[in-house]
Design an enzyme around this catalytic site. Structure first.
Site, PDB file in Angstrom:
ATOM      1  N   ASP A 119       0.878  -1.177   0.000  1.00 50.44           N
ATOM      2  CA  ASP A 119       0.000   0.000   0.000  1.00 50.44           C
ATOM      3  C   ASP A 119       0.913   1.224   0.000  1.00 50.44           C
ATOM      4  OD1 ASP A 119      -2.988  -0.869   1.997  1.00 50.44           O
ATOM      5  OD2 ASP A 119      -1.902  -2.000   0.450  1.00 50.44           O
ATOM      6  N   LYS A 165      -6.796   3.464  -3.098  1.00 49.52           N
ATOM      7  CA  LYS A 165      -7.187   3.424  -1.683  1.00 49.52           C
ATOM      8  C   LYS A 165      -7.442   4.842  -1.202  1.00 49.52           C
ATOM      9  CE  LYS A 165      -5.058   2.034   2.762  1.00 49.52           C
ATOM     10  NZ  LYS A 165      -3.933   1.309   3.357  1.00 49.52           N
ATOM     11  N   LYS A 209     -10.124   0.413  -2.184  1.00 49.84           N
ATOM     12  CA  LYS A 209     -10.054   0.129  -0.746  1.00 49.84           C
ATOM     13  C   LYS A 209     -10.414   1.395   0.010  1.00 49.84           C
ATOM     14  CE  LYS A 209      -6.781  -1.253   2.921  1.00 49.84           C
ATOM     15  NZ  LYS A 209      -5.495  -1.925   3.218  1.00 49.84           N
TER      16      LYS A 209
END
Lengths: 283, 333, 488
Positions: free
Chosen positions: B170, B233, B269
């Site tokens: 991430d 995300k 996400k």
């Protein structure tokens, strides 16, 4: 041995940021009824309390203004509901404070509650009465909107313990301001009671802050405080008003002089600014 | 006399409801900053009031009974169970991984979560504890959460996580560069990190709370996708404002449109501030009605969360038992 | 990135039924006429049934007011005006209106369910739109009752007297609020005739008026049919007629009162143009088009029933629109997840079917949702017609159902010309991110309401009403008082 029930006596405290603290100075002062008998020991606010109240008002004001006018009206109407349900208590304190007979104080409270209702209905009318489109000479859409000044300091009328208090605080609040009010020095208890009722009316913390204490001590601090946008001088005499107006001038405050609040919608207009927008019109 | 239509009556079919995907799935090539800027500038704006109204309407959907149970289990399977604290220790990670594998000690049928999410220096330990399970190890990297470090440092951060066995990375975008309009720089950084990752799944954190406007969120979403992100995300969870329903809506619209344009599916996400099962189910509704079935799997949608898992378990248990459940039914971590 | 990419089906996760319970509302078997503060039998003892259009079951029987019943109601309103209501101060009238507003809020769930049962609209809409707006309307006008001197109509504007008010079936409770609140605030008394197919929430409102202790006769609610309405329009004891409904009936009413001194306001039909420029915010615009025509099953006078889309983006918009239409959930109005409910009556359904069939006949391309319609009840699947021309009936006539006609334009002035090419003039929408152009277009549209980057937004402070054959007079805002004050 006495079989008479002892009553639980009340402490009258300040209202700052939705909480009811004593003065940070720890001081209280004696408030007597109009007849001279002891009424209560009331918190005696200090300059620091004024400072804290202004901080609370500033923090609350932007969010209060960002609510819909409809919502503000609902909240003020709920204050009327609360006051109506506790009108006997209010009447008792108005009677004691002002030396009125029961019937006269009940009528005074009824008028005060009706004033709260009147202001509740103003919040979503102000833009329509004080704003509008301006027909400028050019291809522009131009409109003026009333917006609240921000934080308003109020020195409440010294004699009318509830009715004048309601006018002085509800008008700026209905217009979207947050208020720091110095209640009547000798007759503060009805105002304190109304403050308690804001806690159960969904009035957000900090929108109304009520300080009790010596007007002479607190008013100059409030009027000189640079983060206060306007002041209502109803509760002082002309001479003191001149002094306070001079202090207020230091930060270009909007000033409502004593006795001027009764002119048509003066209290609503006094703490409104006009914001005018131009937008081009074209393909 | 009016014409009678000679064309056959065209009825909307179930297939027309679908997101149409072209047969050639590939990333368009971006040759220059100018081209990138032109592409991003041509994206439709987002009307904030309209987006928020749409999200609010979707939030009124009522999920009951079997729909609710299925959605709760789906949500659990989409959780990236996260611990990103300075005070993290191997012991903390051990507990987290145990919970990730078996969220409800009394109910073995509850699915495992999708992944655990930790700092790079705890990846190896998580890998050891999780062994060969289905739960992935995701590592935040690239000087998470601020992203304020040299590219060399960020690259090293990712390399160490990969070497330690991370399944997913991430990364954060450089928000300073984005807000200053240096889209090419932001793009290049994502491309470089993706190249490093190879087949390892890369999530690109936009940090929507710092981007502020929905227009920025749309642009950043496309920028990340064009640069090769596998997932976009919302947030690091470390700033004041994190995932919101309207932001997720805009991101899901972006992945849907990107899939139609390129044939590539990028996941979404949401992370930060999602604590209740009610919130999680609202997100699933938004996924369902914006992007649809392809995204209703852990490969399409994830929740970055920690306390959310227990609320999902509580609601699940409440549905089965018919009474509100106390929090102590489940392990605290 | 995934290799096994398949088509992603929107709405793949199905929702189990999530019905709102109807148990909260209990209708009487039969309702009388609400006159002089109580329910009474009509003189003829005539009654008719009102049904749930989603199931065709009977909900209750309501009275059919005859001309003599209308006379009794008008006399009660006159008496109340002269002996009571005109003697109260504005502040006192305000308090009654505040009470009514609060009671609507308190009984909101019950009212929402009742509205959905009688009208067929989704519970989400009665709950989130109709009932809250009705309460808000009473709150807003309560606040004007004691401030009339500031409303811009002079220092002491007075009421007209008795108002006869006839309302439609599409927003039954809300239309009752739109009529009663300003009329009462201004000091009038009222005789209200609800629509034939949707009387029930007005009758619940009558119970609320009793709970508020509103003096008898101040509001009278008389159910009936077209003959009842006619009798009310013709009654010499009525000072003012306010009508919301079709242009056809509005024309008849205006003819009937032409030779009288009755005040008149009309809120009639429309064929709203929703104008989409190429720089519109695309996803919100699609939602706005959907809201514009499928909200309330398209039973909206201000519906955006014509989409005027800039030709350069027409194909993409149509594609997205068709995909979105098929996602609409059509079915049980009491289900909280329903987007589109039942058509209000068999008669209305027949009209929609007729016009939709004509649309195909005229050569437009029809897209109809593949939603499964229930067996019982009145239903119409959301439909979009593309390739519509200005000359088509479906571009000119009000369908009043979930049918959208799509036309294209090339330039802003062409959009304006096409939007204005109608005898109506109620509402329009404009979609663009360019403010100057939105304002330029808005300035040139002949419409009483213009929504920019949104649609079907209502607020008690915002004046609503049409121009040309969409009627005259405004409801809402300071302007809404004019209809009920003696200021002409």
């Amino acid at each position: 041995m006495s079989t008479e029930r002892l009553e639980v006596r009340k402490t009258f405290k300040l209202l700052i940021n939705g909480a009811f603290p004593r003065s940070e100075s720890g001081r209280t002062y004696e408030v007597t009824a109009a007849s001279g008998t002891f009424l209560a020991n009331v918190a005696q606010a200090s300059r620091k309390d004024v400072r804290d109240a202004v901080v609370a008002a500033r923090a609350a004001q932007a969010s209060w203004w960002s609510q819909s006018a409809y919502h503000r009206g609902q909240v003020i109407y709920r204050l009327a509901e609360m006051a109506e349900s506790r009108r006997d208590e209010l009447a008792e304190h108005v009677a004691l404070s002002e030396g009125l007979r029961a019937r006269a104080s009940q009528l005074s409270v009824a008028r005060a509650i009706d004033r709260v209702v009147w202001y509740a209905g103003w919040s979503d009318k102000i833009a329509q009465v004080f704003g509008g489109a301006n027909p400028v000479a050019g291809p522009y859409f131009n409109f003026s909107l009333p917006v609240p000044s921000g934080v308003v300091g109020v020195i409440a009328d010294q004699d009318s313990s509830l009715e004048a208090f309601v006018d002085a605080v509800c008008a700026p609040i209905a217009a979207g301001n947050a208020v720091v009010v110095l209640a009547s020095e000798q007759r503060p208890t009805p105002a304190v009671l109304l403050g308690e009722m804001t806690a159960t009316s969904d009035v957000p913390s900090g929108v109304l802050n009520i300080l009790t204490g010596r007007t002479g001590e607190l008013a100059p601090t409030l009027c000189a405080h640079e983060d206060v946008d306007g002041v209502d001088l109803s509760g002082v005499n002309e001479a003191f008003a001149d002094e306070l107006a001079l202090l207020a001038a230091g930060s270009i405050k909007r000033v409502l002089r004593p006795g001027r609040g009764d002119a048509s919608l003066a209290r609503l207009r006094a703490f409104l600014e006009t914001s005018t927008v131009w937008h081009t019109i074209g393909q | 006399m009016s014409r009678v239509s000679t064309a056959p009556l065209r009825l909307v079919t179930r297939d027309d409801r679908a997101v149409q995907l072209p047969s050639n799935s590939s990333l368009p090539s971006i040759e220059s900053e100018a081209q990138l800027r032109g592409l991003l500038g041509a994206l439709s704006g987002v009307d904030a009031v309209g987006a928020e109204a749409r999200a609010a309407k979707l939030a009124t959907r009522s999920l009951k009974k079997s729909t609710k149970l299925a959605a709760l289990d789906l949500a659990i399977s989409m959780v990236d169970l996260t611990t990103l604290e300075g005070a993290d220790t191997p012991g903390r990670v051990t507990s987290l991984c145990a919970k990730a594998l078996h969220p409800d000690a009394n109910a073995p049928e509850v699915p495992s979560v999708a992944a655990v999410c930790v700092y790079p220096d705890l990846v190896a330990h998580a890998r050891t504890v999780l062994g060969a399970s289905t739960v992935k190890v995701a590592a935040v990297a690239t000087a998470f959460p601020s992203g304020r470090a040299s590219m060399a440092v960020k690259v090293l951060d990712v390399k160490e996580a990969l070497d330690a066995g991370a399944d997913e990375i991430d990364m954060v975008i450089d928000r300073g560069a984005f807000l200053a309009g240096r889209y090419g720089q932001v793009f290049d950084e994502v491309v470089a990190i993706k190249e490093l990752c190879g087949a390892t799944h890369l999530k690109v954190i936009l940090e929507v709370g710092e981007l502020k406007t929905y227009d920025n969120v749309r642009r950043a979403s496309w920028l990340a996708m064009l640069a090769g992100a596998d997932f976009i995300k919302t947030s690091t969870g470390k700033v004041g404002v994190s995932a919101t329903l309207p932001t997720a809506l805009v991101m899901l619209e972006s992945v849907r449109d990107f899939a139609e344009a390129t044939g590539l599916r990028v996941g979404v996400k949401v992370a930060g501030g999602i604590r209740s099962a009610k919130d999680a189910l609202r997100y699933l509704v938004v996924v369902n009605e914006t992007a649809g079935s392809s995204w209703l799997t852990p490969d399409g949608f994830r929740f970055g969360a920690s306390s959310l898992l227990n609320d999902l378990l509580m609601q699940r248990l409440k549905q089965h038992r018919g009474a509100y459940v106390r929090p102590d039914e489940f392990s605290g971590d | 990135m995934s290799d096994d990419l398949t088509q992603s089906r929107l709405g793949a996760m199905t929702y189990d039924p999530a019905p709102e319970s109807a148990a909260i509302v209990t209708f009487r078997d039969a309702y009388g006429l609400f006159i002089d503060g109580r329910f009474t039998d009509p003189s003829s003892h005539d009654s008719f049934a009102t049904i749930n259009p989603a199931t065709e079951t009977v909900l209750a029987r309501v009275a059919l007011a005859s001309a003599s019943d209308v006379d009794v109601a008008v006399k009660a309103a006159r008496r109340a005006y002269e002996t009571t209501w005109s003697k109260l101060s504005g502040a006192q009238r305000a308090k009654y209106l505040y009470r009514i507003a609060r009671l609507i809020q308190e009984r909101s769930r019950e009212l929402a369910v009742a509205e959905t049962l009688d009208n067929g609209k989704p519970i989400r809409e009665s709950r989130d739109v109709d009932v809250p707006l009705a309460a808000a309307h009473f709150f807003y006008y309560a606040g004007w009752a004691d401030k009339l001197e500031f409303a811009g109509y002079g220092a002491k504007p007075t009421a007209l007297g008795v108002a006869g008010q006839i309302i439609p079936w599409n927003f039954p409770l809300l239309m009752a609020a739109w009529k009663l609140a300003p009329a009462l605030a201004a000091g009038n008394t009222c005789v209200l005739k609800p629509a034939e197919t949707t009387p029930l929430t007005a009758l619940l409102l009558a119970e609320i008026l009793q709970q508020a202790d509103l003096p008898p006769g101040v509001v009278n609610i008389i159910t009936g049919d077209g003959t009842t309405g006619s009798a009310l329009v013709d009654h010499p004891g009525v000072d003012k007629i306010a009508f919301t409904g079709s242009t056809e009936v509005g024309r008849l009413i205006q003819e009937r009162v032409a030779a009288s001194h009755k005040g008149l306001t009309l809120e009639l039909g429309g064929k709203g143009a929703n104008i989409v420029f190429e720089d519109a915010p695309v996803d919100e615009m699609i939602e706005g088009i959907i809201d514009g025509i499928f909200f309330n099953q398209g039973h909206v006078c201000c519906a955006g029933s014509r989409l005027l889309v800039q030709e350069s983006i027409a194909d993409d918009v149509l594609r997205r629109l068709v995909r979105r239409v098929d996602q609409l959930r059509v079915g049980d109005p009491l289900d909280k997840n329903t987007d589109v409910g039942a058509i209000n009556s068999a008669a209305q359904l027949a009209r929609i079917n007729e016009l939709a069939a004509y649309g195909e006949h005229e050569g437009a391309t029809r897209y109809t949702s593949t939603c499964v319609l229930p067996d019982k009840g009145y239903w119409f699947a959301p439909t979009v017609f593309a390739d519509v021309a200005q000359s088509h009936r479906i571009a000119r006539e009000e369908i009043f159902g979930p049918v959208l006609s799509v036309l294209t334009f090339r330039t802003p002035d062409e959009a304006v010309a096409k939007a204005n090419n109608t005898k109506y003039g109620l509402a329009c929408g404009v979609w663009s991110e360019k403010g100057s152009r939105t304002l330029w277009v808005a300035q040139r549209l002949r419409a009483g309401v213009i929504w920019a980057n949104t649609y079907n937004r209502f607020d008690p402070t915002s004046p609503f009403g049409g121009v040309r054959e969409s009627g005259f007079g405004r409801e809402g805002g300071r302007h809404g008082l004019e209809a009920y004050l003696d200021v002409h």
